[in-house]
Design an enzyme around this catalytic site. Structure first.
Site, PDB file in Angstrom:
ATOM      1  N   CYS A 231       2.521   4.102   6.092  1.00  0.00           N
ATOM      2  CA  CYS A 231       3.904   3.944   6.536  1.00  0.00           C
ATOM      3  C   CYS A 231       4.852   5.023   5.991  1.00  0.00           C
ATOM      4  O   CYS A 231       4.858   6.149   6.465  1.00  0.00           O
ATOM      5  CB  CYS A 231       4.391   2.543   6.182  1.00  0.00           C
ATOM      6  SG  CYS A 231       5.782   1.950   7.200  1.00  0.00           S
TER       7      CYS A 231
ATOM      8  N   GLU B  31      -0.153  -1.879   8.456  1.00  0.00           N
ATOM      9  CA  GLU B  31       0.197  -2.094   7.053  1.00  0.00           C
ATOM     10  C   GLU B  31       0.367  -3.580   6.749  1.00  0.00           C
ATOM     11  O   GLU B  31       1.028  -4.305   7.485  1.00  0.00           O
ATOM     12  CB  GLU B  31       1.503  -1.360   6.729  1.00  0.00           C
ATOM     13  CG  GLU B  31       1.943  -1.499   5.281  1.00  0.00           C
ATOM     14  CD  GLU B  31       3.249  -0.775   5.004  1.00  0.00           C
ATOM     15  OE1 GLU B  31       3.502  -0.435   3.842  1.00  0.00           O
ATOM     16  OE2 GLU B  31       4.013  -0.531   5.965  1.00  0.00           O
TER      17      GLU B  31
ATOM     18  N   LYS C   2      -0.899   3.024  -1.807  1.00  0.00           N
ATOM     19  CA  LYS C   2       0.307   3.656  -1.282  1.00  0.00           C
ATOM     20  C   LYS C   2       1.096   4.355  -2.393  1.00  0.00           C
ATOM     21  O   LYS C   2       1.478   3.743  -3.392  1.00  0.00           O
ATOM     22  CB  LYS C   2       1.187   2.613  -0.600  1.00  0.00           C
ATOM     23  CG  LYS C   2       2.403   3.183   0.131  1.00  0.00           C
ATOM     24  CD  LYS C   2       3.162   2.057   0.825  1.00  0.00           C
ATOM     25  CE  LYS C   2       4.358   2.569   1.628  1.00  0.00           C
ATOM     26  NZ  LYS C   2       5.081   1.456   2.286  1.00  0.00           N
TER      27      LYS C   2
END
Length: 275
Positions: free
Chosen positions: A158, A56, A124
């Site tokens: 994540c 990430e 994300k």
């Protein structure tokens, strides 16, 4: 979406070679992160890997408050760099970096095929409030699977792995591999392992998860990148140091697992709730 892998796969084994670029990002030299990335791509190519996964925000690698000026617009910056790397080394590349789209900043995972074509792009969805991501980033609102010549795949970033419904929806839409890019802290290393194994087991899919090893917001990042099979077995796991972690997966294992425990046949999506 277009098929993204051009390699010939044997009719019976459906094997695929994956590499995880577990890197330690430079916070002071953004260009150095590009050089580090190319080193890892070259190593993965020499190992004949089909796909390399980056962690990430490997670029720019800094805390978000300092990173915004380094965001890449579509078809510029890191987009161009990754396209060139994929084409030059004839390898598929995925991973998350900071982007600027329509005057908004996003944490975006991309997937380039081994001819340098952008095949998929995911923003994300779940922003991590503990690190104030919502102050700097716009949340994505679209999840999807994309085709390869051997399987459908999905991408998450994540914090997303704490939301099982996201990865279940990818699996329900036929994703066989989910790529995870992360900057996960050492203090919650056990959560990282348990959550990833749980997502693999409950969805009966492969998970390829790449984490960083540097320090972010005073938190030491955990490393321990890993590839997990549909039984929840960790096929390969990194240390806490920068390294390239590689393994071959056999996608036929998915059907073997599902023939033993067919959760998709037994799953009931409609039932009554008692409040």
């Amino acid at each position: 979406r277009q098929k993204i892998l051009k390699r010939k796969v044997t009719d019976t084994s459906m094997k695929l070679s994956l590499s995880l670029a577990q890197i330690s990002c430079s916070h002071s030299d953004v260009q150095k992160n590009l050089s580090i990335a190319e080193t890892f791509v070259k190593k993965a190519s020499e190992k004949k890997s089909d796909i390399i996964i980056f962690p990430e925000m490997w670029h720019p690698g800094k805390p978000l408050a300092e990173s915004l000026p380094h965001a890449s617009k579509p078809n510029e910056g890191v987009y161009v760099f990754l396209s060139k790397m994929a084409k030059d080394y004839h390898i598929c590349i995925t991973g998350s970096h900071l982007t600027l789209k329509n005057s908004q900043h996003y944490n975006t995972s991309v997937f380039y095929d081994n001819n340098g074509n952008l095949s998929a792009e995911y923003d994300k969805i779940h922003l991590f409030r503990l690190m104030n991501e919502q102050k700097y980033l716009q949340a994505g609102n679209t999840s999807f699977v994309f085709d390869t010549s051997v399987a459908k795949c999905g991408m998450v970033i994540c914090y997303d792995i704490r939301f099982p419904e996201l990865m279940r929806n990818l699996a329900l839409n036929s994703a066989k591999i989910i790529f995870v890019s992360a900057a996960w802290p050492k203090v919650r290393l056990e959560h990282w392992k348990i959550l990833l194994q749980a997502r693999a087991i409950e969805n009966q899919i492969f998970i390829a998860a790449c984490n960083r090893t540097d320090t972010l917001h005073t938190q030491k990042l955990a490393g321990h990148s890993m590839i997990i099979d549909p039984w929840g077995n960790i096929l390969v796991e990194g240390s806490e140091e920068p390294e390239l972690i590689s393994a071959e997966i056999d996608l036929s294992v998915i059907e073997q697992v599902r023939s033993v425990i067919d959760v998709y046949r037994d799953r009931r999506s409609s039932y009554s709730w008692v409040k």
